[in-house]
Every structure is written in structure tokens, then in C-alpha cells.
Scaffold this active site. Sequence first.
Site, PDB file in Angstrom:
ATOM      1  CE  LYS A 167      -4.122   1.507   0.164  1.00  0.00           C
ATOM      2  NZ  LYS A 167      -5.457   1.216  -0.571  1.00  0.00           N
ATOM      3  CB  SER A 237      -3.783  -0.812  -3.205  1.00  0.00           C
ATOM      4  OG  SER A 237      -4.725  -0.002  -2.863  1.00  0.00           O
TER       5      SER A 237
END
Length: 376
Positions: A167, A237
Site C-alpha cells: 500500500k 494499491s
Amino acid sequence: MSTSTSQQWIDVGVFRLPMSAPEDVSGLQHLLETQQIQAEDIVAIIAQTEGTGYVRGYASLCMQLLLSQYLQISVEDVFRRIPMMMIGLCGGLMSPHYTIFTRKAVAAPATPPPEKRLAVGIADTRVLLPEEYGTMTQVKLVAEAVEAAIAQAGISSLDDVHCVEIKCPAMTPARLQDAERRGVKVVSTHLNQASSMAKGACALGIGLALKEIPQEKLDDRAINSNHALYTNRGSVSAGGEQSACRVLVMGNSALSVSRYRVGSGVMQDQLDTTGVYVALKSAGLDCQIPLTTDRQNKIAQVFVNCGADAVTAVGNRRHTMHSDFLAGYAGIMAKAVANAIVASVVGDTMILASAGNEHQGARGSNLVAAIVDVGN
């Protein structure tokens, strides 16, 4: 790799829990209250949440509030201690849920497992400046963090690494303004494009760390441009809540006594279910086609990185994901398609699907990682 008693043995647990709403942390609360897990053993949480970044943040905050009570630390310290990778937007049949990874040290077993078992490692880069997003600086920082997470997990061979989840920071208006005040240039003033560049840099960093991509082929111009460079074992992400890149590595280690193993495979296109079976088989599942219910029940979790939105066809059949009325939602549709197809194999829609084609697999492919319960 030697497994002498001087080395630290670990046990890794995997808990996949449904969410009835973005704020639903009842499953985690039950596990904590019944002492099936200890809060101090939780090392990472990855979730498939419904809704936008605001909803992702709300779900993360609810988990942080609960864990702050058990760990007796602040919500901010929970955020810093435990990577919470919230993947938003549930299209089609996708089921909101979250997966908790625990890790604890254990005594050396009298009889070690017959094969390597699941190990996980986590690491963070330093905080990135907005002008570093989507650059070789980010690539190198991510590669170093992936290497650190592999070492922490006790994984001795890069071949034993099957999934790297990251992330990373997304570009935000505030970050653009900060760069402008300091008189520095960013890779793009378009928020989505800058965030996509950041994701691409992370994926290249994974490939560099796993030696899938030679360093001499990497420079700033390659990021989101040279699609011949990619990782087959990474998923990235971006989120505005992150200021550093947070890394979760899953692999197998000879020093793990976990009841789980992880494996990986590649779906060459959206209809290539062979890639799913390859991932399950490499995780230790005896794969009959189709899977029987008892074998499906041994699957603890599946992670899919979806690439349908990177191309305009499946095989020789054109699709309209980019040109039809809902073209703005191509990423959500890519996830929904992959979720449904993989779910038809494993018998469960509660699997994690993330859309990202920035150097994450060959164009149009899906990357699959599976965790299987292989017993004690």
C-alpha cells in the site's frame, strides 16, 4: 537452509472474516475476546472494503480503535505498528471481508513440518516526498523494504516468495500544494496519473527485489512506459492515508510451523483458470478438476491482481470495458470479472481482488496467490 535450535521458529495464523458493513469488526473482536488470537501477535490486516477511500479509512479506523484498547496504545501507534491495507470498491459479486495475519515465536518442534510453511514479513519505506512518487527513488526504497520484509520473515530463497502486497501513498491536493510551495516538480499534477506512477514504481521495486527485473533496465523513463518489465508476484494499491510504502511479504520458510502454505500462479488472461490451479497446487493442494468441496474448504484465502482493464480484448474477442457507458469504472469491472471467475473455481466470493496493471504481470494477465491449510 539450516534449522538448528539457535534459529527462531515461528507460527503464522490466517483469519479471514466477513464484514456486514464498513464498521463491522465483530469477527476480530470475537477472536480477541475468546483469546483465539492475541492482539500483540497481529502483524498485518488486508481488507476488501466497499466504497471509496473515505469508507476504507472508516473501516481502518474501526479496527485501529478496537486494537488500541487491547494493545493499550494510541490509535496512531496502532496505525504505525500494523499495516492495514484497505482495498476499496466491491463490484459484482465481491464480498467485503478482511484477512488477519498473526505471527508468534514458538519453541523448536520435536518433528519439523515435512515442507516449508507460511511465513510473513512486514516493512515500511521512509516517508516519501510528493516529488519522489513514481521515480527511481521510490523504486529503490521499495526494493530495500521488500528485501527487509523477506529477511524478517525468515525466507531463505526468493523462489519461496509468492506474494508481495504494498500500500503506497496516493497523490493528494495537499501534497501537490506542498510540492508547489517548495518549488519542486512532481511526475504529474493529475492526481490519478501521479498515483498510478507511484504504483508502477512500487511494482518495479518488487520486481527488482525478487530479481525478476534487472536493475540496468530501470530508469525513470521505464515507469509505466516499458510494459515488458513487470513482477509476477506483486500487487500494489495506493491510498491518501499512506505517507510511506507499506510492505507485506508472504512466502514459505523452513523455520515456520504454520499449518498454512502459500503458492502463486498466473492467469494468462481472464479465462485462464489453469493459473488458479497452479497457485493452489504450489500451495500444497491436491488439485482435482473441478475441486471437491473438501478441497475448497482447505483454501484459507486467495489474492488476485486483475489486469483486464489493461487490454481491450480477451483472446481474440473484443470487450468494451474502456469504451462503453461505464468506462470510468473499468478497474472495478476488472476486479468483478476476476473475482467471479476465480470464485467459480474455489467456491467462494470472499477473496481479495485488486485492480492494477502498472508493471503487475504481463498486460491483461491476473496474478494469483493462494493460502492453503495443509494441516499440522
